[in-house]
Design an enzyme around this catalytic site. Structure first.
Site, PDB file in Angstrom:
ATOM      1  N   PRO A  45       0.767  -1.289  -0.013  1.00 47.20           N
ATOM      2  CA  PRO A  45       0.056   0.167  -0.081  1.00 47.20           C
ATOM      3  C   PRO A  45       0.788   1.247   0.142  1.00 47.20           C
ATOM      4  CG  PRO A  45      -0.245  -1.255   1.974  1.00 47.20           C
ATOM      5  CD  PRO A  45       0.356  -1.903   1.094  1.00 47.20           C
ATOM      6  N   ASN A  46       0.336   2.248  -1.029  1.00 48.15           N
ATOM      7  CA  ASN A  46       0.842   3.545  -1.089  1.00 48.15           C
ATOM      8  C   ASN A  46       2.345   3.795  -1.611  1.00 48.15           C
ATOM      9  OD1 ASN A  46      -1.278   4.951   0.363  1.00 48.15           O
ATOM     10  ND2 ASN A  46      -0.442   3.866   2.306  1.00 48.15           N
TER      11      ASN A  46
ATOM     12  N   ASP B  32       2.252 -16.117   6.044  1.00 42.99           N
ATOM     13  CA  ASP B  32       1.457 -17.465   5.695  1.00 42.99           C
ATOM     14  C   ASP B  32       1.472 -17.747   4.222  1.00 42.99           C
ATOM     15  OD1 ASP B  32       1.147 -17.848   8.280  1.00 42.99           O
ATOM     16  OD2 ASP B  32      -0.841 -17.894   8.229  1.00 42.99           O
TER      17      ASP B  32
ATOM     18  N   ASN C 182       8.087  -5.639  -0.992  1.00 44.72           N
ATOM     19  CA  ASN C 182       7.923  -4.647   0.045  1.00 44.72           C
ATOM     20  C   ASN C 182       6.542  -4.415   0.247  1.00 44.72           C
ATOM     21  OD1 ASN C 182       7.860  -2.227   1.341  1.00 44.72           O
ATOM     22  ND2 ASN C 182       9.006  -0.917   0.251  1.00 44.72           N
TER      23      ASN C 182
ATOM     24  N   ARG D   9      13.376   3.822  12.741  1.00 45.75           N
ATOM     25  CA  ARG D   9      11.940   4.419  12.899  1.00 45.75           C
ATOM     26  C   ARG D   9      10.968   4.252  14.080  1.00 45.75           C
ATOM     27  NH1 ARG D   9       9.381   4.636   7.236  1.00 45.75           N
ATOM     28  NH2 ARG D   9       8.215   6.432   8.199  1.00 45.75           N
TER      29      ARG D   9
ATOM     30  N   ARG E 184       7.170  -0.014  13.882  1.00 41.94           N
ATOM     31  CA  ARG E 184       7.680  -0.524  12.584  1.00 41.94           C
ATOM     32  C   ARG E 184       8.608  -1.491  12.882  1.00 41.94           C
ATOM     33  NH1 ARG E 184       5.732   2.935   8.406  1.00 41.94           N
ATOM     34  NH2 ARG E 184       5.345   5.068   9.616  1.00 41.94           N
TER      35      ARG E 184
ATOM     36  N   ARG F   5       5.351  12.972  -1.021  1.00 44.91           N
ATOM     37  CA  ARG F   5       5.620  13.367   0.137  1.00 44.91           C
ATOM     38  C   ARG F   5       6.739  12.661   0.915  1.00 44.91           C
ATOM     39  NH1 ARG F   5       0.805  16.062   0.402  1.00 44.91           N
ATOM     40  NH2 ARG F   5      -0.325  14.137  -0.392  1.00 44.91           N
TER      41      ARG F   5
ATOM     42  N   ALA G  31       3.221  -0.835   4.627  1.00 47.97           N
ATOM     43  CA  ALA G  31       2.500  -1.255   6.243  1.00 47.97           C
ATOM     44  C   ALA G  31       2.029  -2.360   6.565  1.00 47.97           C
ATOM     45  CB  ALA G  31       1.475  -0.104   6.265  1.00 47.97           C
TER      46      ALA G  31
ATOM     47  N   TYR H 290      11.572   8.659   1.978  1.00 45.05           N
ATOM     48  CA  TYR H 290      11.507   7.909   0.883  1.00 45.05           C
ATOM     49  C   TYR H 290      12.169   8.250  -0.544  1.00 45.05           C
ATOM     50  CZ  TYR H 290       7.960   5.921   3.985  1.00 45.05           C
ATOM     51  OH  TYR H 290       7.435   5.206   5.254  1.00 45.05           O
TER      52      TYR H 290
ATOM     53  N   GLU I 247      13.100  -9.505   1.131  1.00 42.20           N
ATOM     54  CA  GLU I 247      12.041  -8.383   1.666  1.00 42.20           C
ATOM     55  C   GLU I 247      12.995  -6.943   1.327  1.00 42.20           C
ATOM     56  OE1 GLU I 247      11.899  -8.598   6.060  1.00 42.20           O
ATOM     57  OE2 GLU I 247      10.404  -7.118   6.067  1.00 42.20           O
TER      58      GLU I 247
ATOM     59  N   HIS J  93       4.117  -4.847   8.998  1.00 42.60           N
ATOM     60  CA  HIS J  93       3.930  -4.817  10.381  1.00 42.60           C
ATOM     61  C   HIS J  93       2.868  -5.490  11.066  1.00 42.60           C
ATOM     62  CE1 HIS J  93       7.377  -2.167   9.507  1.00 42.60           C
ATOM     63  NE2 HIS J  93       6.432  -1.220   8.791  1.00 42.60           N
TER      64      HIS J  93
ATOM     65  N   HIS K  97      12.849  -2.627   2.181  1.00 48.21           N
ATOM     66  CA  HIS K  97      12.413  -1.411   2.635  1.00 48.21           C
ATOM     67  C   HIS K  97      13.087  -0.240   2.220  1.00 48.21           C
ATOM     68  CE1 HIS K  97       9.521  -3.520   4.833  1.00 48.21           C
ATOM     69  NE2 HIS K  97      10.341  -4.323   5.242  1.00 48.21           N
ATOM     70  N   ILE K  98      12.549   0.747   1.672  1.00 47.82           N
ATOM     71  CA  ILE K  98      13.137   1.975   1.316  1.00 47.82           C
ATOM     72  C   ILE K  98      13.729   2.651   2.199  1.00 47.82           C
ATOM     73  CG2 ILE K  98      12.766   4.052  -0.161  1.00 47.82           C
ATOM     74  CD1 ILE K  98      10.356   2.576  -1.525  1.00 47.82           C
ATOM     75  N   SER K  99      13.176   2.823   3.173  1.00 46.35           N
ATOM     76  CA  SER K  99      13.501   3.571   4.555  1.00 46.35           C
ATOM     77  C   SER K  99      14.336   2.571   5.334  1.00 46.35           C
ATOM     78  CB  SER K  99      12.595   4.310   5.266  1.00 46.35           C
ATOM     79  OG  SER K  99      11.622   3.265   5.609  1.00 46.35           O
TER      80      SER K  99
HETATM   81  O1  CA2 Z   1      10.543   1.784   3.962  1.00 43.69           O
HETATM   82  C1  CA2 Z   1       9.577   1.355   3.432  1.00 43.69           C
HETATM   83  O2  CA2 Z   1       9.961   0.823   2.155  1.00 43.69           O
HETATM   84  C2  CA2 Z   1       8.277   0.968   4.020  1.00 43.69           C
HETATM   85  O3  CA2 Z   1       7.990  -0.398   3.660  1.00 43.69           O
HETATM   86  C3  CA2 Z   1       7.370   2.114   3.371  1.00 43.69           C
HETATM   87  C4  CA2 Z   1       5.981   1.963   4.167  1.00 43.69           C
HETATM   88  C5  CA2 Z   1       5.970   1.897   5.520  1.00 43.69           C
HETATM   89  O4  CA2 Z   1       4.850   1.799   6.110  1.00 43.69           O
HETATM   90  C6  CA2 Z   1       7.031   0.832   6.133  1.00 43.69           C
HETATM   91  O5  CA2 Z   1       6.801   0.902   7.550  1.00 43.69           O
HETATM   92  C7  CA2 Z   1       8.257   1.003   5.561  1.00 43.69           C
HETATM   93  C8  CA2 Z   1       4.946   2.974   3.471  1.00 43.69           C
HETATM   94  C9  CA2 Z   1       5.255   3.145   1.996  1.00 43.69           C
HETATM   95  C10 CA2 Z   1       4.545   4.427   1.195  1.00 43.69           C
HETATM   96  O6  CA2 Z   1       4.665   5.650   1.676  1.00 43.69           O
HETATM   97  C11 CA2 Z   1       4.420   6.938   1.217  1.00 43.69           C
HETATM   98  C12 CA2 Z   1       4.687   8.000   2.191  1.00 43.69           C
HETATM   99  C13 CA2 Z   1       4.385   9.224   1.610  1.00 43.69           C
HETATM  100  C14 CA2 Z   1       4.020   9.318   0.295  1.00 43.69           C
HETATM  101  C15 CA2 Z   1       3.875   8.273  -0.435  1.00 43.69           C
HETATM  102  C16 CA2 Z   1       4.260   7.191   0.015  1.00 43.69           C
END
Ligand code: CA2
Length: 144
Positions: free
Chosen positions: A9-10, A86, A73, A106, A110, A17, A76, A22, A97, A79, A99-101
């Site tokens: 997601p996202n 599974d 990846n 953090r 997380r 942002r 969210a 990120y 796996e 976590h 993760h960008i960050s």
């Molecule tokens: O660091 C990562 O790759 C994460 O998997 C990214 C997730 C976060 O929930 C994980 O804890 C770590 C969030 C991905 C998308 O977040 C955005 C935030 C702002 C603008 C666009 C995407």
């Protein structure tokens, strides 16, 4: 060899942002990086992104006998999702796996990753280049 690259997601909103966390690259750049990294290694790849846990579980199930490796990846869902853990266990496809960050530095919420329990490796804090590193690692792992 054929890899499935899954983003949760996202991730499709990347670059919109929080650039300090990120980076500034968007999802299209991430997809190009993945395609180029796979092409260089002569690996076929499919990219999949979804904001829905069940859709990600369905895609992992489809990977059974269809893909040699998975790079994921789960965003969210990392976590929270025992269902994704599974599904990865059920199909038994080697998974890295990403993760960008650097999630280890953090928030407390997380600090748990269910996918880490099945992943052969976790790469974090490398920005979108982490996907290239994951593809290279998986390629070496499967070539042994
Ligand atoms: O660091 C990562 O790759 C994460 O998997 C990214 C997730 C976060 O929930 C994980 O804890 C770590 C969030 C991905 C998308 O977040 C955005 C935030 C702002 C603008 C666009 C995407």
């Amino acid at each position: 060899m054929k890899f499935l690259i899954i983003n949760g997601p996202n991730i499709n909103l990347l670059g919109l942002r929080e650039p300090q966390i990120y980076g500034t690259q968007n999802y299209a750049s991430l997809c190009s990086l993945v395609r180029n990294a796979c092409k260089e290694l002569d690996i076929e790849c499919e990219l999949f992104q979804s904001n829905h846990e069940g859709a990600i579980v369905d895609k992992i199930q489809d990977a059974y006998q269809n893909f040699d490796g998975i790079v994921i990846n789960p965003a969210a869902y990392t976590h929270t999702s025992i269902a994704i853990l599974d599904a990865l266990k059920a199909v038994g496809v080697p998974t890295v796996e990403v993760h960008i960050s650097d999630v280890s530095r953090r928030e407390d919420f997380r600090q748990i990753s269910y996918v880490s329990k099945v992943a052969i490796k976790t790469i974090m804090g490398q920005g979108i280049d982490g996907y290239r590193q994951a593809i290279e690692y998986l390629n070496e792992y499967l070539s042994k």
